[in-house]
Design a protein around this motif. Structure first.
Motif, short mmCIF file in Angstrom:
data_model
loop_
_atom_site.label_atom_id
_atom_site.label_comp_id
_atom_site.label_asym_id
_atom_site.label_seq_id
_atom_site.Cartn_x
_atom_site.Cartn_y
_atom_site.Cartn_z
N ALA A 155 0.83 -1.20 0.00
CA ALA A 155 0.00 0.00 0.00
C ALA A 155 0.87 1.26 0.00
N VAL A 156 1.93 1.25 0.77
CA VAL A 156 2.82 2.42 0.81
C VAL A 156 3.49 2.61 -0.54
N LEU A 157 3.95 1.52 -1.16
CA LEU A 157 4.58 1.63 -2.47
C LEU A 157 3.59 2.14 -3.52
N LEU A 158 2.34 1.70 -3.44
CA LEU A 158 1.32 2.17 -4.37
C LEU A 158 1.08 3.67 -4.19
N ILE A 159 1.03 4.15 -2.97
CA ILE A 159 0.83 5.57 -2.71
C ILE A 159 2.02 6.38 -3.23
N VAL A 160 3.23 5.88 -3.03
CA VAL A 160 4.42 6.57 -3.54
C VAL A 160 4.39 6.62 -5.06
N ALA A 161 4.03 5.50 -5.70
CA ALA A 161 3.97 5.48 -7.16
C ALA A 161 2.93 6.46 -7.68
N ILE A 162 1.76 6.51 -7.06
CA ILE A 162 0.71 7.45 -7.49
C ILE A 162 1.19 8.89 -7.30
N THR A 163 1.86 9.16 -6.20
CA THR A 163 2.35 10.51 -5.93
C THR A 163 3.38 10.92 -6.97
N LEU A 164 4.34 10.04 -7.26
CA LEU A 164 5.37 10.38 -8.23
C LEU A 164 4.78 10.53 -9.64
N ALA A 165 3.84 9.68 -9.99
CA ALA A 165 3.20 9.77 -11.32
C ALA A 165 2.40 11.07 -11.45
N SER A 166 1.69 11.45 -10.39
CA SER A 166 0.89 12.67 -10.49
C SER A 166 1.80 13.91 -10.52
N GLU A 167 2.91 13.87 -9.81
CA GLU A 167 3.85 14.98 -9.86
C GLU A 167 4.45 15.11 -11.25
N ALA A 168 4.80 13.99 -11.87
CA ALA A 168 5.38 14.03 -13.21
C ALA A 168 4.35 14.48 -14.24
N LEU A 169 3.11 14.10 -14.05
CA LEU A 169 2.06 14.42 -15.02
C LEU A 169 1.62 15.87 -14.92
N TYR A 170 1.50 16.40 -13.72
CA TYR A 170 0.92 17.73 -13.54
C TYR A 170 1.94 18.84 -13.32
N SER A 171 3.21 18.55 -13.45
CA SER A 171 4.19 19.63 -13.26
C SER A 171 5.13 19.75 -14.45
#
Length: 52
Positions: free
Chosen positions: A36-52
Motif C-alpha cells: 500500500a505504501v509503495l502504491l501511494i508513492v507510485a501514485i504521488t510520483l506519477a501525479s507529480e510528473a504528469l501535472y508539473s
C-alpha cells in the motif's frame, strides 16, 4: 452450586482455545502494508510528473 467460588465467582464459562500458539502472524499484513505504501508513492510520483 459452584465448587470453586473464588476462581469463578460469576460462573463464567471457561475460555475457549484460540487455535494459535500465541505468536502473532504479521507476515501477510506487513506485505500488504508495504504494498500500500509503495502504491501511494507510485501514485504521488506519477501525479507529480504528469501535472508539473
Amino acid at each position: 452450586m459452584n465448587k470453586e467460588p473464588h476462581n469463578n465467582p460469576m460462573e463464567h464459562p471457561a475460555e475457549q482455545p484460540t487455535g494459535t500458539d500465541g505468536t502473532p502472524k504479521f507476515g501477510k499484513l506487513l506485505l500488504v502494508l508495504i504494498g500500500a505504501v509503495l502504491l501511494i508513492v507510485a501514485i504521488t510520483l506519477a501525479s507529480e510528473a504528469l501535472y508539473s
